[in-house]
Design a protein around this motif. Structure first.
Motif, short mmCIF file in Angstrom:
data_model
loop_
_atom_site.label_atom_id
_atom_site.label_comp_id
_atom_site.label_asym_id
_atom_site.label_seq_id
_atom_site.Cartn_x
_atom_site.Cartn_y
_atom_site.Cartn_z
N HIS A 1 0.82 -1.21 0.00
CA HIS A 1 0.00 0.00 0.00
C HIS A 1 0.86 1.27 0.00
CE1 HIS A 1 -3.47 -2.49 0.58
NE2 HIS A 1 -3.00 -2.96 1.69
N LYS A 2 2.03 1.17 -0.61
CA LYS A 2 2.84 2.38 -0.77
C LYS A 2 3.40 2.37 -2.18
CE LYS A 2 7.28 0.56 0.91
NZ LYS A 2 8.39 0.72 1.84
N PRO A 3 3.16 3.41 -2.95
CA PRO A 3 3.62 3.41 -4.34
C PRO A 3 5.12 3.58 -4.43
CG PRO A 3 2.68 5.52 -3.77
CD PRO A 3 2.43 4.62 -2.59
N LEU A 4 5.66 3.13 -5.55
CA LEU A 4 7.06 3.40 -5.85
C LEU A 4 7.17 4.87 -6.24
CD1 LEU A 4 7.48 0.29 -8.12
CD2 LEU A 4 8.27 0.49 -5.77
N LEU A 5 8.36 5.41 -6.14
CA LEU A 5 8.54 6.81 -6.53
C LEU A 5 8.78 6.90 -8.03
CD1 LEU A 5 10.80 8.23 -3.68
CD2 LEU A 5 8.33 8.35 -3.92
N ILE A 6 8.28 7.99 -8.63
CA ILE A 6 8.43 8.18 -10.07
C ILE A 6 9.90 8.11 -10.48
CG2 ILE A 6 8.34 9.96 -11.86
CD1 ILE A 6 5.60 10.69 -10.89
N ALA A 7 10.79 8.67 -9.68
CA ALA A 7 12.21 8.70 -10.02
C ALA A 7 12.79 7.29 -10.16
CB ALA A 7 12.99 9.47 -8.95
N ASN A 8 12.13 6.31 -9.55
CA ASN A 8 12.66 4.94 -9.57
C ASN A 8 11.88 4.03 -10.51
OD1 ASN A 8 14.43 5.79 -7.57
ND2 ASN A 8 13.08 5.14 -5.93
N GLU A 9 10.97 4.59 -11.27
CA GLU A 9 10.11 3.77 -12.13
C GLU A 9 10.92 2.97 -13.14
OE1 GLU A 9 6.44 4.30 -15.33
OE2 GLU A 9 7.71 6.00 -14.79
N ARG A 10 11.90 3.61 -13.77
CA ARG A 10 12.65 2.94 -14.83
C ARG A 10 13.45 1.76 -14.28
NH1 ARG A 10 13.28 6.87 -18.13
NH2 ARG A 10 12.78 6.09 -20.21
N VAL A 11 14.01 1.90 -13.09
CA VAL A 11 14.75 0.78 -12.48
C VAL A 11 13.80 -0.37 -12.20
CG1 VAL A 11 16.20 0.05 -10.55
CG2 VAL A 11 16.41 2.37 -11.45
N PHE A 12 12.66 -0.08 -11.60
CA PHE A 12 11.69 -1.12 -11.28
C PHE A 12 11.24 -1.88 -12.52
CE2 PHE A 12 7.03 -2.01 -11.04
CZ PHE A 12 7.10 -3.13 -10.23
N LYS A 13 10.91 -1.15 -13.58
CA LYS A 13 10.38 -1.81 -14.77
C LYS A 13 11.45 -2.58 -15.54
CE LYS A 13 6.27 1.01 -15.50
NZ LYS A 13 5.45 1.78 -16.46
N THR A 14 12.68 -2.07 -15.53
CA THR A 14 13.75 -2.74 -16.28
C THR A 14 14.32 -3.93 -15.52
OG1 THR A 14 14.36 -0.62 -17.27
CG2 THR A 14 15.95 -2.40 -17.46
N VAL A 15 14.66 -3.73 -14.26
CA VAL A 15 15.34 -4.76 -13.48
C VAL A 15 14.38 -5.86 -13.03
CG1 VAL A 15 16.72 -5.21 -11.42
CG2 VAL A 15 17.08 -3.11 -12.72
N ARG A 16 13.17 -5.47 -12.68
CA ARG A 16 12.24 -6.43 -12.10
C ARG A 16 11.09 -6.82 -13.03
NH1 ARG A 16 9.63 -7.48 -7.21
NH2 ARG A 16 7.91 -8.93 -7.64
N LEU A 17 10.30 -5.82 -13.43
CA LEU A 17 9.04 -6.12 -14.10
C LEU A 17 9.22 -6.75 -15.47
CD1 LEU A 17 6.01 -5.91 -13.60
CD2 LEU A 17 6.04 -3.66 -14.68
N ALA A 18 10.25 -6.35 -16.21
CA ALA A 18 10.46 -6.86 -17.57
C ALA A 18 10.76 -8.36 -17.60
CB ALA A 18 11.61 -6.10 -18.25
N LYS A 19 11.03 -8.94 -16.43
CA LYS A 19 11.33 -10.37 -16.36
C LYS A 19 10.11 -11.20 -15.95
CE LYS A 19 16.15 -9.47 -15.12
NZ LYS A 19 17.23 -9.68 -14.11
N ASN A 20 9.02 -10.53 -15.56
CA ASN A 20 7.85 -11.24 -15.08
C ASN A 20 7.06 -11.84 -16.24
OD1 ASN A 20 8.61 -10.27 -12.61
ND2 ASN A 20 6.68 -9.25 -12.15
#
Length: 259
Positions: A42-61
């Motif tokens: 229930h806490k969003p990620l920060l916009i500044a970290n969106e690219r890291v989250f999507k590249t390092v983590r989400l793109a592998k899901n």
């Protein structure tokens, strides 16, 4: 001298352990939690970290459908479209995403899930994403595509700095909200947006018309090639070949100029 080296080694190990512990517990990029844990935070990620989250983590899901493109696809594509029902959909679109980044994100997924390619990929095409004379976004980093990146970030001082930013902006998380565990933006209410609409509109006008958003430099230049060998049309052709080789149903659309 020997005693000094022992003390130095112990201090270094303790300092490194502290960095790892803080980065792991706070997880400023959302890359060490499971999807269920992210959904429950229930806490969003920060916009500044969106690219890291999507590249390092989400793109592998694993996903049935992948969404790619610039901020217009990031902000404009929701998770409740009828064609997304009963499908696992992840939104990998990011601010100022170049065609190279779109290709690399597809490659990131395919390398991680070679036996499970997505059924469909929706790629929003933007004029400036093909301008080889424009610089990549400041938060774009090729290292994020490395298989060991999540462990590098665990020991990173920059990750520790982003932990401090998280606490500094904690009271502003509602307006800084990035995305859920599948990369979709949190929906803000009309009341939340009202006071920010004018500022946001002015920012877009300034960015697109006066800050070289589409065209590079004071000469307003546009080209698919630069002097360093970058060729965006060749990258696009490679992206199309990759989709064909992996039998991915790639759907292309033109993003609106202003959403």
């Amino acid at each position: 001298m020997k005693r000094y080296l022992i003390h130095f080694a112990i201090a270094s190990i303790l300092f490194a352990s502290l960095i790892v512990s803080v980065n792991w517990i706070i997880d400023p990029y959302g890359i060490y939690r499971t999807s269920n844990q992210l959904a429950q935070l229930h806490k969003p990620l920060l916009i500044a970290n969106e690219r890291v989250f999507k590249t390092v983590r989400l793109a592998k899901n694993l996903a049935d459908i992948i969404l790619l493109g610039t901020s217009r696809a990031d902000l404009g594509l929701g998770s409740h479209y009828p064609q997304f029902i009963d499908k696992k959909v992840i939104n990998l679109a990011t601010y100022a995403q170049s065609i190279e980044e779109s290709k690399n994100l597809i490659l990131q997924y395919v390398k991680q899930n070679p036996e499970n390619p997505p059924d469909q990929i929706f790629l929003g095409l933007d004029f400036f994403a093909f301008n080889a004379l424009l610089d990549f976004p400041s938060d774009y980093d090729e290292e994020n595509f490395s298989a060991s990146r999540r462990w590098q970030l665990l020991l990173s001082i920059s990750s520790l700095a982003d932990v401090s930013k998280y606490f500094a902006n904690h009271d502003l998380l509602e307006m800084n909200a990035c995305c859920d565990q599948d990369g979709f933006r949190y929906q803000l209410s009309i009341d939340q947006l009202k006071s920010h609409y004018r500022a946001g509109f002015d920012k877009y006008v300034k960015g697109f018309l006066t800050e070289d958003k589409w065209l590079a430099g004071q000469e307003c230049r546009y080209s698919h090639q630069n002097n360093n060998g970058r060729n965006t049309l060749e990258v696009f052709r490679a992206l199309l070949r990759m989709a064909y080789d992996h039998r991915i149903n790639l759907k292309l659309f033109i993003s609106p100029a202003i959403s």
